[in-house]
Design an enzyme around this catalytic site. Structure first.
Site, PDB file in Angstrom:
ATOM      1  N   GLU A  15       0.887  -1.177   0.000  1.00 29.54           N
ATOM      2  CA  GLU A  15       0.000   0.000   0.000  1.00 29.54           C
ATOM      3  C   GLU A  15       0.918   1.218   0.000  1.00 29.54           C
ATOM      4  OE1 GLU A  15      -3.364   0.067   0.006  1.00 29.54           O
ATOM      5  OE2 GLU A  15      -3.717  -2.077   0.193  1.00 29.54           O
ATOM      6  N   CYS A  20      -2.378   9.505   2.660  1.00 29.50           N
ATOM      7  CA  CYS A  20      -1.916   8.934   1.382  1.00 29.50           C
ATOM      8  C   CYS A  20      -2.916   9.188   0.257  1.00 29.50           C
ATOM      9  CB  CYS A  20      -1.666   7.440   1.531  1.00 29.50           C
ATOM     10  SG  CYS A  20      -3.099   6.552   2.135  1.00 29.50           S
TER      11      CYS A  20
HETATM   12  P1  NAD Z   1       8.133   4.753   5.134  1.00 29.41           P
HETATM   13  O1  NAD Z   1       8.151   3.946   3.909  1.00 29.41           O
HETATM   14  O2  NAD Z   1       9.279   5.629   5.446  1.00 29.41           O
HETATM   15  O3  NAD Z   1       7.968   3.789   6.423  1.00 29.41           O
HETATM   16  C1  NAD Z   1       6.955   2.828   6.522  1.00 29.41           C
HETATM   17  C2  NAD Z   1       7.434   1.704   7.434  1.00 29.41           C
HETATM   18  O4  NAD Z   1       8.567   1.080   6.845  1.00 29.41           O
HETATM   19  C3  NAD Z   1       7.843   2.146   8.823  1.00 29.41           C
HETATM   20  O5  NAD Z   1       7.358   1.219   9.767  1.00 29.41           O
HETATM   21  C4  NAD Z   1       9.360   2.115   8.758  1.00 29.41           C
HETATM   22  O6  NAD Z   1       9.983   1.825  10.002  1.00 29.41           O
HETATM   23  C5  NAD Z   1       9.611   0.981   7.794  1.00 29.41           C
HETATM   24  N1  NAD Z   1      10.898   1.102   7.102  1.00 29.41           N
HETATM   25  C6  NAD Z   1      11.667   2.191   6.924  1.00 29.41           C
HETATM   26  N2  NAD Z   1      12.776   1.881   6.219  1.00 29.41           N
HETATM   27  C7  NAD Z   1      12.707   0.569   5.951  1.00 29.41           C
HETATM   28  C8  NAD Z   1      13.538  -0.342   5.251  1.00 29.41           C
HETATM   29  N3  NAD Z   1      14.680   0.051   4.685  1.00 29.41           N
HETATM   30  N4  NAD Z   1      13.139  -1.618   5.159  1.00 29.41           N
HETATM   31  C9  NAD Z   1      11.987  -2.012   5.697  1.00 29.41           C
HETATM   32  N5  NAD Z   1      11.150  -1.199   6.374  1.00 29.41           N
HETATM   33  C10 NAD Z   1      11.510   0.070   6.506  1.00 29.41           C
HETATM   34  O7  NAD Z   1       6.770   5.581   5.090  1.00 29.41           O
HETATM   35  P2  NAD Z   1       6.208   6.633   6.125  1.00 29.41           P
HETATM   36  O8  NAD Z   1       7.037   7.868   6.091  1.00 29.41           O
HETATM   37  O9  NAD Z   1       5.982   6.000   7.451  1.00 29.41           O
HETATM   38  O10 NAD Z   1       4.760   6.932   5.496  1.00 29.41           O
HETATM   39  C11 NAD Z   1       4.556   7.836   4.461  1.00 29.41           C
HETATM   40  C12 NAD Z   1       4.407   7.145   3.121  1.00 29.41           C
HETATM   41  O11 NAD Z   1       3.479   6.092   3.198  1.00 29.41           O
HETATM   42  C13 NAD Z   1       3.873   8.072   2.048  1.00 29.41           C
HETATM   43  O12 NAD Z   1       4.550   7.825   0.851  1.00 29.41           O
HETATM   44  C14 NAD Z   1       2.402   7.669   1.918  1.00 29.41           C
HETATM   45  O13 NAD Z   1       1.830   7.942   0.674  1.00 29.41           O
HETATM   46  C15 NAD Z   1       2.491   6.205   2.179  1.00 29.41           C
HETATM   47  N6  NAD Z   1       1.204   5.712   2.689  1.00 29.41           N
HETATM   48  C16 NAD Z   1       0.444   4.890   1.913  1.00 29.41           C
HETATM   49  C17 NAD Z   1      -0.784   4.453   2.390  1.00 29.41           C
HETATM   50  C18 NAD Z   1      -1.687   3.545   1.595  1.00 29.41           C
HETATM   51  O14 NAD Z   1      -2.618   3.021   2.183  1.00 29.41           O
HETATM   52  N7  NAD Z   1      -1.461   3.341   0.318  1.00 29.41           N
HETATM   53  C19 NAD Z   1      -1.212   4.861   3.648  1.00 29.41           C
HETATM   54  C20 NAD Z   1      -0.404   5.699   4.388  1.00 29.41           C
HETATM   55  C21 NAD Z   1       0.815   6.112   3.919  1.00 29.41           C
END
Ligand code: NAD
Length: 459
Positions: free
Chosen positions: A211, A245
């Site tokens: 997602e 998002c």
């Molecule tokens: P992010 O990708 O930075 O982090 C998401 C999760 O991934 C966190 O739990 C983080 O600890 C983990 N993570 C970070 N680096 C990682 C790695 N190298 N390997 C594995 N896991 C890792 O995203 P964010 O800043 O928390 O959220 C914002 C983003 O999420 C935006 O791009 C937004 O559009 C998207 N988003 C999408 C939805 C959806 O339903 N499609 C919903 C909310 C947010």
């Protein structure tokens, strides 16, 4: 930590193999307990999210706790019928047989969640996986530490750790988790990290739901009810301070109504949040200093029509309208994910088509128009995860609609029945009767090739 995570997974594997999660009564029991515990802790959850980024209580109730409670109610109500084997008409070719689809949980599921709806986006996939009979390790975001801690306490109170547990931490913990062998991985977050998750999953051929994000256009045709469109866009954009998002990322408005539309946006921003937005209790803050700085940088060199004020000490950025940014600008290169709304005008349908095509397929698209043909053309021509006509992200309020992205905005979907199906392997079974055994399929083959070519009528 490495050993602890692998020990944890071993205990969840053994628990899954013990068959306990196959019991529908057991699943309903834990979901019911979770429901009660969320109700009990609802105020504490609101306080934790407020401590993370001053999200207003109304917004937490609407978009985090109540939506999760509604989903829990639906899962508990439908679990019997969704988990029942589904009888399928059998093929005459297999006569005598009875066929059905057997609902099998995948096994051990990993859920990784983001910070922006820190409770809802962690718990929604979690309860889908539990309802379908899986064990779960949930890793909420390190960027919303208060909420993540309260989620850990909640899950610890309701679940045996061998059934479901929370691992706190950031990138390094997530990477250790991803190195394990899972039966299903559900990830919500950025496109960049989504690719890393997908690469890990590929190594073990683990199925994934991703997602992700993207740039969601909001298209306003000249037939739109302008004032109402502006009101609904202001709601959809500035809810959660734009850190949604599915929030409109930018507006494409017909040139002939652009000036009136901007006036209407300003009117509604002021009506919603007052003249001094910094003191409004209804407007959240940016999650942290890094994101605050990233958003401020996006404003450099842009023409601010409204807002653009900030307070670094509080990660406050006011609702901001930007006039016609260049497509080469930072604002139009990346997903904004904050309270900045670029306004771009169009004249023809080609102008509209050229704009979203610059980016990957968006998670959402919103069409504001009273012209049925216009609505239909946009729906048919453009590919995107989901959306709404004459409103922003209200489609998330219907658990009967699946939610997910396409292309760069993700793969797979969830919510309601689709959540149950996402975490369930649909196992097709034919049960053959033993009282008759037609020999035609066995060697030595005796039926003519012409007759074999007619078999399609008997499938
Ligand atoms: P992010 O990708 O930075 O982090 C998401 C999760 O991934 C966190 O739990 C983080 O600890 C983990 N993570 C970070 N680096 C990682 C790695 N190298 N390997 C594995 N896991 C890792 O995203 P964010 O800043 O928390 O959220 C914002 C983003 O999420 C935006 O791009 C937004 O559009 C998207 N988003 C999408 C939805 C959806 O339903 N499609 C919903 C909310 C947010």
């Amino acid at each position: 930590m490495h050993t602890t995570i692998s020990q944890l997974l071993t205990s969840q594997r053994n628990f899954f193999l013990s068959q306990q999660t196959k019991s529908i009564e057991y699943r309903k029991g834990v979901l019911k307990k979770l429901y009660k515990e969320i109700v009990l802790r609802e105020d504490a959850i609101c306080e934790a999210i407020y401590a993370d980024f001053k999200k207003p209580k109304f917004e937490v109730l609407l978009s985090e706790t109540q939506i999760v409670l509604a989903e829990l109610q639906l899962l508990m109500k439908k679990l019997d019928s969704w988990s029942r084997s589904q009888k399928i008409r059998s093929s005459l070719l297999n006569f005598p047989s009875s066929d059905w689809i057997y609902k099998e949980p995948f096994g051990n599921v990993l859920v990784i969640a983001p910070w922006n709806y820190p409770f809802m986006l962690a718990i929604m996939p979690f309860i889908g996986a539990i309802a379908s009979g899986n064990t779960v390790v949930l890793k909420p975001s390190e960027k919303s530490p208060n909420t993540s801690k309260s989620i850990a306490q909640l899950i610890q109170t309701v679940f045996l750790p061998e059934h479901a547990t929370v691992v706190l931490g950031g990138k390094s913990e997530a990477e250790h988790l991803l190195m394990q062998q899972w039966d299903y991985i559900f990830f919500t977050g950025s496109i960049q990290v989504g690719k890393i998750v997908h690469a890990h999953a590929t190594k073990n051929l683990t199925p994934v739901t991703l997602e992700l994000g993207g740039k969601n256009p909001c298209i306003i045709d000249k037939s739109a009810k302008l004032d109402l469109a502006a009101k609904r866009i202001v709601w959809g954009k500035f809810f959660n301070a734009g850190q949604t998002c599915v929030a409109p990322d930018y507006v494409l408005v017909h040139e002939s109504i652009k000036a009136a539309f901007i006036m209407a946006l300003i009117k509604w921003i002021t009506k919603f949040y007052g003249e001094d937005i910094a003191i409004s209790p209804d407007f959240a803050r940016i999650i942290n200093g890094d994101n605050h700085a990233r958003l401020k940088e996006m404003l450099i060199g842009e023409e601010v029509l409204f807002g653009g004020t900030f307070d670094d000490s509080d990660n406050y950025l006011s609702p901001t309208l930007i006039d016609s940014p260049s497509f080469e600008s930072k604002l139009m290169q990346d997903e904004i994910f904050g309270p900045i709304l670029p306004i771009i005008s169009f004249n023809t349908e080609e102008d509209i088509a050229n704009c979203p095509m610059r980016y990957g397929k968006p998670l959402a698209t919103y069409i504001f128009s009273t012209n049925h043909n216009f609505q239909k053309t946009i729906l048919n021509r453009h590919s995107f995860g989901g959306g709404a006509i004459n409103d922003a992200w209200i489609y998330l309020g219907n658990p009967r609609l699946p939610f997910g992205g396409i292309g760069t905005s993700g793969m797979g979907a969830y919510h309601g029945k689709r959540s149950f199906d996402t975490f369930t392997h649909l196992k097709p079974i034919s049960k053959k009767g033993n009282w008759l055994d037609i020999s035609l399929r066995y060697a030595p083959y005796t039926i003519s090739n012409n007759l074999v070519k007619k078999l399609k009528h008997f499938f």
